[in-house]
Design an enzyme around this catalytic site. Structure first.
Site, PDB file in Angstrom:
ATOM      1  N   HIS A 580       0.828  -1.208   0.000  1.00 13.01           N
ATOM      2  CA  HIS A 580       0.000   0.000   0.000  1.00 13.01           C
ATOM      3  C   HIS A 580       0.865   1.262   0.000  1.00 13.01           C
ATOM      4  CE1 HIS A 580      -3.763  -2.213   1.733  1.00 13.01           C
ATOM      5  NE2 HIS A 580      -3.456  -2.541   0.511  1.00 13.01           N
ATOM      6  N   ARG A 687     -12.958  -0.025  -9.189  1.00 17.79           N
ATOM      7  CA  ARG A 687     -13.045  -0.868  -7.986  1.00 17.79           C
ATOM      8  C   ARG A 687     -14.379  -0.557  -7.291  1.00 17.79           C
ATOM      9  NH1 ARG A 687      -7.687   1.326  -7.962  1.00 17.79           N
ATOM     10  NH2 ARG A 687      -6.104  -0.275  -8.340  1.00 17.79           N
ATOM     11  N   ARG A 723     -15.205  -3.781 -12.166  1.00 18.74           N
ATOM     12  CA  ARG A 723     -14.996  -5.056 -11.480  1.00 18.74           C
ATOM     13  C   ARG A 723     -16.093  -5.226 -10.439  1.00 18.74           C
ATOM     14  NH1 ARG A 723      -9.517  -5.514  -8.242  1.00 18.74           N
ATOM     15  NH2 ARG A 723     -10.611  -4.118  -6.826  1.00 18.74           N
ATOM     16  N   GLU A 816      -6.347 -13.480 -12.214  1.00 16.96           N
ATOM     17  CA  GLU A 816      -5.533 -13.272 -11.012  1.00 16.96           C
ATOM     18  C   GLU A 816      -5.034 -14.594 -10.438  1.00 16.96           C
ATOM     19  OE1 GLU A 816      -7.667  -9.955  -8.525  1.00 16.96           O
ATOM     20  OE2 GLU A 816      -9.158 -11.236  -9.480  1.00 16.96           O
ATOM     21  N   ASP A 840      -2.123  -9.761  -7.777  1.00 17.93           N
ATOM     22  CA  ASP A 840      -2.490 -11.060  -7.212  1.00 17.93           C
ATOM     23  C   ASP A 840      -1.912 -12.213  -8.019  1.00 17.93           C
ATOM     24  OD1 ASP A 840      -3.827 -10.542  -4.863  1.00 17.93           O
ATOM     25  OD2 ASP A 840      -5.759 -10.229  -5.837  1.00 17.93           O
ATOM     26  N   CYS A 887      -4.369  -4.544 -15.542  1.00 19.62           N
ATOM     27  CA  CYS A 887      -4.788  -3.470 -14.640  1.00 19.62           C
ATOM     28  C   CYS A 887      -4.014  -3.472 -13.328  1.00 19.62           C
ATOM     29  CB  CYS A 887      -6.286  -3.537 -14.368  1.00 19.62           C
ATOM     30  SG  CYS A 887      -6.816  -5.078 -13.600  1.00 19.62           S
TER      31      CYS A 887
END
Length: 953
Positions: A580, A687, A723, A816, A840, A887
């Protein structure tokens, strides 16, 4: 972790004495390949240091730290001696548990045995046992005491129905070690019993490891089966341990006092009402434990014997752990604490004996409780903020070149500003509760004012929200009540505040929930700021000129506080490119390197640094010539960025005419306007969980539709790739409780979860379709790992599309999970597109948790294995005429862009800030050259080799 199973038990053995028994133990450990020849001498050496007899007919022979080189594999073997073996000093052993351990795993085994040690005449039961199964059952202990303490009480729960309240109770019991996986499901299948006055009772004896009782009260009264629901008792039932408590509860209800529990203002009041295990309001002191192997059998026995010498009660706990204190006279309970070297013991004594007992106990602990001990480092913090290497590395020499993980591109030049975890020195006891309370309120007011100023100054919404959360934490009434209780017991303001924060953060982290772990980090951050004020610790002054900030690891809130005009770059010892903090650093446009190793923490403040966030390099005290070249390169990059900004609205087309669509990743509806202004040709990833996380309950159809429509309106006909809700596992919603999972990244996430809640998913799909109003809508489903999951989600969307006709609708999946990439040839027959989530995909393909403090630096999306999965996906899609986007964070990596273009990726979706630079990078390329580079990279042996190739491109 060492586990006890019947297969490990040898029954009906005989030995004339301890020496013969040790020979049998060594023979089993060596014969089963756990230890090398000569391990008998290791067992004998350990016995020479002190008996391994635990009590109740049990001994745990094991080697010494110096003989661990003889251990091949960690394991245990149990030898049953029905006639007993004289272990010395009149101690008779009926079961010897031989241990071969590479570290201190046997300490964990001690904790598992403590319940058995406290149960009746275990020795006689072991002697009479006739089967291995009976031995294991005895060692697992009887029902024991009912666990009921502050960590098992939750007041003001945000649960909105009975099931959510029950799941919260199950989580408390799981966190306290009372129940195992599967208890929550069994609990929900039970029949709830109304007790009256809004109280309910629910129990299960399945998946219970020790008896315990949790009490959960909702913030606002609920109803269940037509009756009031003001509080719920959740029992982990085992034997009759709960009978006494249930009798007490019945008496309270007969007296008409049940409402006291639901109305209780703090957890202590609930425990006092139930006569649970509330912390005693006794004099206490704290002392760190210096024993090398923690509070194991020998020092614990010494402490227990000392405690028995005093007429009153003495208790012990791990300071700030949130766990109840145990009797210092009980060897089994002392061992059950599992205290390690460096942890702080809190000793409590009845007022009548405290003045005499506490100084004696302190001296005994400091002197090692009968063992030779190495003193702890002076000023060692009671609760270390991070585990750093035991031996601090030497600072890198001038001219050293260090490699690290590129986290945010750009070149930074400036002096090192090394910020390491601070230690705070404060007294345990205060002057008066009133004076300490005043001191605390002053510190809180100062910190609140500082944070409010940061909220006003922050330009990025996500950053402002971090600090708003910090303000809410400062105002948390539960924290305030617990601090006040400590002040009333005579603690200093600093000690009370530090203890409450440490306990609350540890409780959140113990849930192994990624979202709560982030909140725990924020809580510790707030706690340190207040503690610094209380202790008079002044923040280290920043250099006057732009500097490179050096830290062990950076939280998002740390990055958020940075002044971009002062911080030239960021360098961390730990972390990965998808952490993050790295994402926030990129959003702020600050060059950053992560995962450089602990050596950077040894840099002298002010050391000149040259940081290259694109290539992943750090030069310490660089020569002037190198600095000049770097400055020239930095100026070239600034020029290129200005040119990219000037041409940001132009398409991204290679020199030989190949077009690549560059879109924006969005985390909220408000960002769509800025994305278009930056030249985004659409949204490649919306998102949608942002709208769910912004509400205290699931947003309804109208709310979702309004937010999605804002994005469509801002895009003005450009495509939107949305998504579907991607929560669960490591990203829970507060109003959508999910049973605890051992590994949330491999659990109920994404489409796996939403398919179990079809109404939630249908509402979201319906809102997206209604908001589109004929505009280009692309819906993709996250975490699809099988064809069946895709078809379930697709069929739901197609059914709704018949109800709400769409002029331009495409349905696809996020790639993913490696299985999705490997199934791409099959899936490509049915999907309209693939969007590859490289964050991921990388962690799953490489089996490295991208949040792991030390391994995440190796989770590099340019690893050849990840590139091969991307290539397989693209090849399968193009064979069917379908398009592929990327992405993940890799799409914005300047070194990765040529490779992704060369692999045939059709769309790159990046942060809005990165759109102009990525488009400019594509315009520099030749498709033929990029394809050649990609072909060589696919055959490379490592991510480092791929980056070296891309650097020369």
């Amino acid at each position: 972790m060492l586990e006890l199973t019947p297969a490990l038990v040898s029954m009906g053995l005989a030995a004339t004495d301890k020496a013969a028994a040790l020979q049998l133990v060594a023979g089993r450990l060596v014969g089963d390949g756990l230890a090398a020849e000569g391990y008998l001498a290791a067992l004998q050496a350990r016995e020479a240091q002190g008996s391994t007899y635990l009590g109740q007919g049990l001994a745990i022979p094991h080697g010494t730290p110096e003989t661990r080189h003889l251990v091949h594999a960690t394991g245990v073997r149990l030898l049953h001696f029905p006639d007993g073996v004289d272990w010395g000093d009149g101690q008779r052993v009926y079961l010897a548990i031989g241990i071969a351990a590479k570290s201190d795993e046997h300490l964990r085994l001690l904790q598992l045995l403590t319940r058995a040690l406290g149960e009746g005449d275990l020795g006689d039961a072991l002697r009479r046992a006739e089967s291995a199964e009976a031995i294991i059952a005895l060692l697992q202990g009887g029902p024991g005491e009912l666990a009921l303490d502050e960590q098992l009480v939750a007041l003001g729960s945000t649960a909105e129905d009975f099931d959510e309240l029950a799941l919260e109770g199950a989580r408390l019991l799981r966190r306290a070690g009372c129940v195992d996986k599967g208890y929550a499901n069994q609990l929900l299948q039970g029949e709830a019993l109304p007790l009256g006055e809004g109280l309910w009772w629910l129990d299960s004896d399945q998946a219970v490891s020790r008896p315990g009782l949790a009490f959960v009260a909702p913030r606002t009264p609920l109803r269940h089966e037509g009756q009031p629901l003001a509080g719920l008792f959740c029992l982990a039932s085992r034997g009759d341990a709960h009978v006494a408590l249930l009798e007490r509860l019945c008496a309270l209800l007969i007296e008409g006092r049940g409402a006291e529990l639901a109305r209780a203002a703090d957890r202590r009041r609930v425990l006092e009402t139930l006569a649970g295990d509330a912390t005693a309001d006794w004099p206490s002191l704290r002392v760190p434990l210096a024993n090398a192997h923690g509070l194991h059998a020998r020092p614990a026995k010494e402490l227990a014997q000392l405690a028995k010498g005093f007429a009153g009660d003495i208790r012990v706990r791990v300071a700030d752990s949130g766990l109840p204190a145990v009797s210092a006279r009980s060897l089994s309970k002392l061992l059950g604490l599992g205290i390690r070297r460096g942890q702080v013991l809190e000793l409590l004594a009845e007022p009548g004996i405290a003045a005499e007992a506490l100084p004696v106990l302190r001296q005994a602990v400091e002197q090692g409780l009968g063992e030779e001990v190495e003193p702890l480092a002076d000023g060692a913090p009671e609760q270390p903020e991070a585990e750093l290497p035991e031996a601090a590395p030497a600072a890198p020499a001038p001219g050293s070149l260090l490699n690290a993980v590129p986290a945010s591109p750009g070149i930074a030049i400036g002096p090192a500003h090394v910020r390491v975890a601070r230690t705070f020195d404060y007294p345990a006891r205060g002057e008066t509760p009133a004076s300490e309370r005043k001191h605390l309120h002053q510190a809180l007011a100062q910190v609140r004012a500082e944070i409010e100023a940061l909220v006003q100054r922050s330009e990025v919404k996500a950053i402002r929200e971090i600090f708003v959360t910090h303000l809410e934490m400062l105002a948390d009434p539960a924290l305030g009540e617990e601090v006040e209780a400590r002040l009333q017991r005579g603690e200093s303001a600093a000690a009370a505040w530090a203890g409450v924060i440490a306990t609350a953060a540890a409780q959140q982290e113990s849930l192994q929930d990624a979202l709560l772990a982030e909140r725990a980090a924020d809580l510790r951050d707030v706690g340190r700021r207040v503690l610094a004020k209380l202790c008079g610790v002044v923040e280290q002054a920043e250099p006057e000129r732009p500097y490179v900030l050096v830290l062990d690891e950076m939280a998002p809130s740390d990055v958020a506080r940075l002044d971009r005009t002062r911080v030239a770059g960021i360098l961390t010892a730990r972390g990965g490119a998808t952490s993050h903090s790295a994402i926030v650093a990129r959003a702020l446009g600050i060059p950053a390197l992560v995962g450089a190793g602990a050596v950077v923490l040894a840099l002298e403040p002010g050391t000149p640094l040259l940081l290259d966030g694109g290539r992943g390099r750090l030069v310490v005290a660089p020569e002037q010539a190198l600095l000049e070249r770097a400055r020239a390169e930095h100026q070239d990059r600034e020029r290129l960025l200005r040119e990219a900004e000037a041409h940001k609205l132009e398409p991204a087309r290679t020199r030989d005419g190949h077009s690549v669509e560059v879109c924006a990743n969005l985390g909220d509806a408000a960002g769509a306007v800025a994305a278009v202004e930056q030249g985004a040709e659409g949204v490649g990833l919306l998102r949608t969980e942002f709208i769910f996380m912004a509400h205290s309950q699931a947003p309804d159809l109208a709310t979702q539709e309004a937010d999605y429509r804002k994005v469509f309106d801002a895009l003005d006909g450009r495509p939107l790739v949305a998504r579907t809700l991607d929560v669960g596992g490591d990203k829970p919603l507060p109003y959508w409780p999910i049973a605890h999972e051992e590994n949330p990244f491999l659990g109920l996430r994404g489409v796996r979860l939403t398919l179990q809640r079809p109404k939630v998913m249908e509402t979201q799909l319906r809102a997206l379709m209604r908001a589109s109003e004929g505009r280009p809508l692309r819906i993709m489903f996250p975490m699809v790992g099988s064809v069946g999951e895709w078809r379930q989600a697709r069929d739901m969307a197609l059914r709704l599309a018949e109800e709400i006709p769409q002029a331009d609708l495409q349905l696809g999946i996020m790639v993913e999970v490696p299985s999705a990439a490997l199934l791409a040839p099959v899936l490509a027959r049915e999907v309209d597109f693939f969007s590859i989530g490289t964050n991921d995909l990388t962690q799953y393909a490489l089996a490295i948790d991208r949040g792991h403090p030390t391994l995440s630096a190796q989770a590099d999306g340019l690893h050849p294995a990840v590139l091969q999965l991307i290539e397989l996906t693209v090849r399968a899609a193009h064979a069917r005429g379908k398009w592929v986007g990327v992405c993940g964070e890799l799409a914005a990596d300047p070194l990765a862009v040529p490779l992704l273009v060369g692999l045939g990726v059709d769309e790159l979706s990046v942060s809005a800030r990165s759109v102009p630079e990525v488009k400019a990078r594509i315009r520099e390329l030749s498709l033929a050259d990029a394809q050649e580079l990609a072909g060589v990279a696919l055959a490379a042996e490592s991510a480092e080799a791929v980056r070296a190739l891309a650097e020369k491109f």
